[in-house]
Design a protein around this motif. Structure first.
Motif, mmCIF file in Angstrom:
data_model
loop_
_atom_site.group_PDB
_atom_site.id
_atom_site.type_symbol
_atom_site.label_atom_id
_atom_site.label_comp_id
_atom_site.label_asym_id
_atom_site.label_seq_id
_atom_site.Cartn_x
_atom_site.Cartn_y
_atom_site.Cartn_z
ATOM 1 N N VAL A 199 115.753 56.143 64.093
ATOM 2 C CA VAL A 199 116.051 54.505 63.675
ATOM 3 C C VAL A 199 114.186 54.391 62.505
ATOM 4 C CG1 VAL A 199 116.065 52.192 63.445
ATOM 5 C CG2 VAL A 199 117.563 54.455 65.029
ATOM 6 N N PRO A 200 113.332 54.300 62.694
ATOM 7 C CA PRO A 200 112.088 54.042 61.861
ATOM 8 C C PRO A 200 112.274 54.573 60.382
ATOM 9 C CG PRO A 200 111.081 54.332 63.628
ATOM 10 C CD PRO A 200 112.611 55.391 64.058
ATOM 11 N N ALA A 201 112.947 56.333 60.874
ATOM 12 C CA ALA A 201 112.586 56.677 59.359
ATOM 13 C C ALA A 201 114.076 56.663 58.169
ATOM 14 C CB ALA A 201 113.001 58.217 59.864
ATOM 15 N N LEU A 202 115.365 56.191 59.183
ATOM 16 C CA LEU A 202 116.292 55.226 59.051
ATOM 17 C C LEU A 202 116.079 54.412 57.812
ATOM 18 C CD1 LEU A 202 119.394 56.816 60.898
ATOM 19 C CD2 LEU A 202 119.006 56.974 58.409
ATOM 20 N N VAL A 203 115.133 53.356 58.724
ATOM 21 C CA VAL A 203 115.138 51.659 57.931
ATOM 22 C C VAL A 203 114.312 51.673 56.715
ATOM 23 C CG1 VAL A 203 113.655 50.049 58.725
ATOM 24 C CG2 VAL A 203 115.264 51.081 60.301
ATOM 25 N N SER A 204 112.590 53.240 57.098
ATOM 26 C CA SER A 204 112.416 52.855 55.758
ATOM 27 C C SER A 204 112.998 53.846 54.069
ATOM 28 C CB SER A 204 110.890 54.093 56.154
ATOM 29 O OG SER A 204 110.673 53.880 57.668
ATOM 30 N N ALA A 205 113.977 54.211 54.300
ATOM 31 C CA ALA A 205 114.535 54.991 53.596
ATOM 32 C C ALA A 205 116.083 53.723 53.073
ATOM 33 C CB ALA A 205 115.666 56.598 54.113
ATOM 34 N N CYS A 206 116.534 53.534 53.777
ATOM 35 C CA CYS A 206 117.408 52.679 54.008
ATOM 36 C C CYS A 206 117.085 51.000 52.642
ATOM 37 C CB CYS A 206 118.485 52.067 54.888
ATOM 38 S SG CYS A 206 119.644 53.797 55.328
ATOM 39 N N LEU A 207 115.850 50.465 53.233
ATOM 40 C CA LEU A 207 115.524 49.523 52.438
ATOM 41 C C LEU A 207 115.044 49.749 50.893
ATOM 42 C CD1 LEU A 207 114.463 46.885 52.206
ATOM 43 C CD2 LEU A 207 111.736 47.495 52.556
ATOM 44 N N PRO A 208 114.390 50.436 50.403
ATOM 45 C CA PRO A 208 114.854 50.672 49.058
ATOM 46 C C PRO A 208 115.720 50.882 48.524
ATOM 47 C CG PRO A 208 112.970 52.932 49.746
ATOM 48 C CD PRO A 208 113.462 51.858 51.346
ATOM 49 N N ILE A 209 116.898 51.132 49.369
ATOM 50 C CA ILE A 209 117.791 52.035 48.505
ATOM 51 C C ILE A 209 118.744 50.898 48.474
ATOM 52 C CG2 ILE A 209 120.333 53.392 48.951
ATOM 53 C CD1 ILE A 209 119.004 55.614 50.167
ATOM 54 N N PHE A 210 119.134 49.911 49.604
ATOM 55 C CA PHE A 210 119.139 49.077 49.218
ATOM 56 C C PHE A 210 118.921 47.919 48.415
ATOM 57 C CE2 PHE A 210 119.973 43.793 50.729
ATOM 58 C CZ PHE A 210 121.295 43.902 50.889
ATOM 59 N N LEU A 211 118.030 47.685 47.903
ATOM 60 C CA LEU A 211 116.812 46.605 47.251
ATOM 61 C C LEU A 211 117.386 47.161 45.632
ATOM 62 C CD1 LEU A 211 113.770 46.243 48.364
ATOM 63 C CD2 LEU A 211 115.736 44.551 48.328
ATOM 64 N N PHE A 212 117.777 48.591 45.795
ATOM 65 C CA PHE A 212 118.265 49.250 44.668
ATOM 66 C C PHE A 212 119.696 48.743 43.995
ATOM 67 C CE2 PHE A 212 120.631 52.675 42.216
ATOM 68 C CZ PHE A 212 120.079 52.807 40.797
ATOM 69 N N CYS A 213 120.429 49.681 44.571
ATOM 70 C CA CYS A 213 122.067 48.698 45.203
ATOM 71 C C CYS A 213 121.631 47.535 44.925
ATOM 72 C CB CYS A 213 122.370 48.874 45.891
ATOM 73 S SG CYS A 213 122.408 50.464 46.064
ATOM 74 N N PHE A 214 121.013 46.396 45.073
ATOM 75 C CA PHE A 214 121.298 44.549 44.983
ATOM 76 C C PHE A 214 120.991 44.587 43.982
ATOM 77 C CE2 PHE A 214 119.746 40.350 45.788
ATOM 78 C CZ PHE A 214 120.102 39.551 46.606
ATOM 79 N N PHE A 215 119.663 44.840 42.927
ATOM 80 C CA PHE A 215 120.017 45.088 41.740
ATOM 81 C C PHE A 215 120.253 45.817 40.471
ATOM 82 C CE2 PHE A 215 115.518 42.823 44.485
ATOM 83 C CZ PHE A 215 115.691 41.795 43.466
ATOM 84 N N SER A 216 120.984 46.496 41.413
ATOM 85 C CA SER A 216 121.465 47.226 40.203
ATOM 86 C C SER A 216 122.368 46.663 38.815
ATOM 87 C CB SER A 216 122.662 47.980 41.294
ATOM 88 O OG SER A 216 123.481 49.175 39.863
ATOM 89 N N PHE A 217 122.248 47.360 37.641
ATOM 90 C CA PHE A 217 122.792 46.792 36.623
ATOM 91 C C PHE A 217 123.239 47.364 35.935
ATOM 92 C CE2 PHE A 217 122.187 46.062 31.703
ATOM 93 C CZ PHE A 217 122.319 44.640 31.987
ATOM 94 N N THR A 218 122.738 49.079 35.157
ATOM 95 C CA THR A 218 123.395 49.667 34.271
ATOM 96 C C THR A 218 124.749 50.171 35.360
ATOM 97 O OG1 THR A 218 121.282 50.315 33.792
ATOM 98 C CG2 THR A 218 123.273 51.851 33.178
ATOM 99 N N MET A 219 124.571 50.459 36.225
ATOM 100 C CA MET A 219 125.897 51.071 37.146
ATOM 101 C C MET A 219 127.087 50.192 37.121
ATOM 102 S SD MET A 219 124.945 53.808 39.954
ATOM 103 C CE MET A 219 123.827 55.671 39.782
#
Length: 489
Positions: A145-165
């Motif tokens: 879980v700690p590794a998954l959380v560390s990986a998923c936070l930046p991914i969520f923020l990238f998708c949340f702020f996604s613009f080009t796609m």
């Protein structure tokens, strides 16, 4: 407005889940199994970091688009006049593209954690008669879980702020907070709605970061999370079931990840007129003065951004190392997380409120505000490795703190400073959003030029320019990793 907020969160959550599922499956084989192509699979982890999302979007259009290579093949095979695959320009297309674009990050972080998990609890569970699936979800998954959380936070923020796609793939009726803010900046100039959207975005992003910090503290103390200096011994893929699952995973990755990226290169070397392999498209670009100018502007803005980010990162990291060496001042440690809650569109929005007409230097400052934490993380990690007695002795024997900074700390971490600068260079070179929002007259970076070509449906030229941009970013990013591996202490 409410519908836009719901869809923004909805697509970010599902994209993150898609990345987590594919990444977790890939991490299992990368961490526990030995197979041909394992290093090649792990090398994909560089893609989300060094390839701009615009390039990946182009790859999906060239492969899955209405006139993409897969649709052309299926239309010929089925003798159909209409493309059978239309999922790309919908919510499903957004989620698939963003999920597969980011899955390598989950694979890399989780596989490294998985390799160092001790097997005591799993072996005890097997002795008590537990099946492999029960062991995985009741023991192994909890410890990951700690590794998954560390990986998923930046991914969520990238998708949340996604613009080009979103801008390229979103169908009628689909929009996100970023897209709505962009419409205000470039069109209506309704500043009241602009402030409302910017505030909503920031609040949600800060709330997610707050949840992440709380969850990280909770999961880091979970019973059963332990690491060993010895890596998990990998075994060969065995049995029909494992071979089937591995084959299915590789097939999915090939279709939705490798093929779109390969499609960029194929289109770049395909003549639009003859539809045959040719260098004409590449040569045509270099004959364009606008394209040549875009390369020059890219090196100027990315170079200045890289220098400013490394200087800012070094100064702030040195400040923390000297005045908060025990990391007890939480507010000082949290400041570098601030830019994670700010999007490129939002930054451009506020800059345009202050300065009506931007220029290349304005772009450089805006990119520095957003990207300096990337350089800071690398530089601060290197600063933390300098022994405290070395710093204490320097402060005691030197004429002042400036001497300590320039004659002890900076030489000790010069490779990390260069690594951070190169990484910021690659990020700046691949940024098409800020240049688009600032609307600088007679100005194109390579990323913005590629976006303009795609907007005019000149996909062969766009893929050729995108391929050049991708190679530039990949080379610079690989250099940053090589430099970052060197440490004095």
């Amino acid at each position: 407005m409410l519908n836009v907020i719901i869809f923004t969160i909805f697509q970010a959550v599902l994209s993150t889940l898609a990345a987590a599922l594919i990444g977790l499956a890939s991490a299992y084989f990368a961490a526990k199994k030995d197979f041909a192509g394992r290093r090649f699979l792990l090398s994909f982890s560089a893609v989300p970091l060094c390839l701009p999302s615009l390039i990946v979007a182009l790859g999906y259009v060239s492969f899955f688009g209405m006139n993409g290579r897969l649709n052309q093949f299926l239309m010929t095979l089925l003798n159909s006049e209409r493309p059978p695959l239309t999922f790309l320009y919908s919510a499903a297309g957004i989620i698939i593209a963003q999920g597969f674009y980011n899955y390598p990050l989950v694979m890399k972080i989780v596989s490294e954690s998985w390799e160092h998990l001790t097997q005591d609890q799993e072996e005890a569970a097997r002795l008590l008669g537990a099946g492999e699936f029960k062991i995985f979800y009741s023991i192994t998954l909890i410890r990951l879980v700690p590794a998954l959380v560390s990986a998923c936070l930046p991914i969520f923020l990238f998708c949340f702020f996604s613009f080009t796609m979103i801008l390229i793939f979103a169908g009628v009726g689909y929009s996100t907070l970023e897209v709505e803010l962009f419409k205000i900046v470039r069109g209506t100039l309704n500043f009241k709605d602009g402030f409302l959207i910017a505030g909503t975005e920031t609040f949600i992003a800060l709330f997610i970061i707050f949840l992440y910090s709380k969850l990280e503290k909770k999961t880091s103390s979970l019973k059963g999370i332990s690491f060993d200096t010895d890596k998990l011994k990998r075994t060969r893929i065995q049995g029909k079931k494992e071979h089937f699952l591995f084959g299915a995973l590789i097939l999915i990755i090939t279709i939705f990840f490798i093929a779109p990226l390969a499609g960029i290169a194929i289109n770049a070397f395909t003549s639009r007129a003859s539809k045959s392999l040719s260098l004409n498209t590449i040569l045509f670009l270099f004959k364009s003065q606008r394209f040549v100018n875009s390369i020059g502007w890219t090196f100027l803005t990315a170079g200045c951004t890289a220098v400013l980010c490394s200087i800012t990162g070094f100064l702030y990291g040195s400040f923390l190392r000297l005045y908060d060496k025990n990391q007890k001042r939480t507010i000082l440690q949290v400041i570098p997380l601030g830019p994670m809650a700010i999007s490129s569109i939002m930054t451009g929005f506020f800059i345009k409120l202050i300065i009506q007409q931007g220029n290349w230097f304005t772009l450089t400052i805006a990119q520095t505000i957003l990207m300096w934490p990337v350089a800071f993380r690398q530089i601060y990690a290197a600063l933390q490795k300098i022994p405290q007695p070395v710093i204490d002795a320097s402060l005691l024997l030197s004429r002042g703190k400036f001497d300590t900074l320039t004659r002890v700390m900076l030489p000790s971490i010069k490779h990390a400073v260069v690594s951070g600068a190169l990484c910021c260079f690659a990020m700046s070179a691949g940024d098409s959003t800020l240049p688009l929002v600032l609307s600088i007259p007679d100005f194109d970076t390579l990323a913005l030029y590629t976006y303009r070509l795609a907007g005019r449906y000149r996909f062969n030229e766009a893929c050729a320019a995108g391929l050049i941009l991708a190679v530039l970013c990949a080379v610079v990013f690989s250099l940053s990793r090589k430099k970052g591996d060197k440490n004095v202490f």
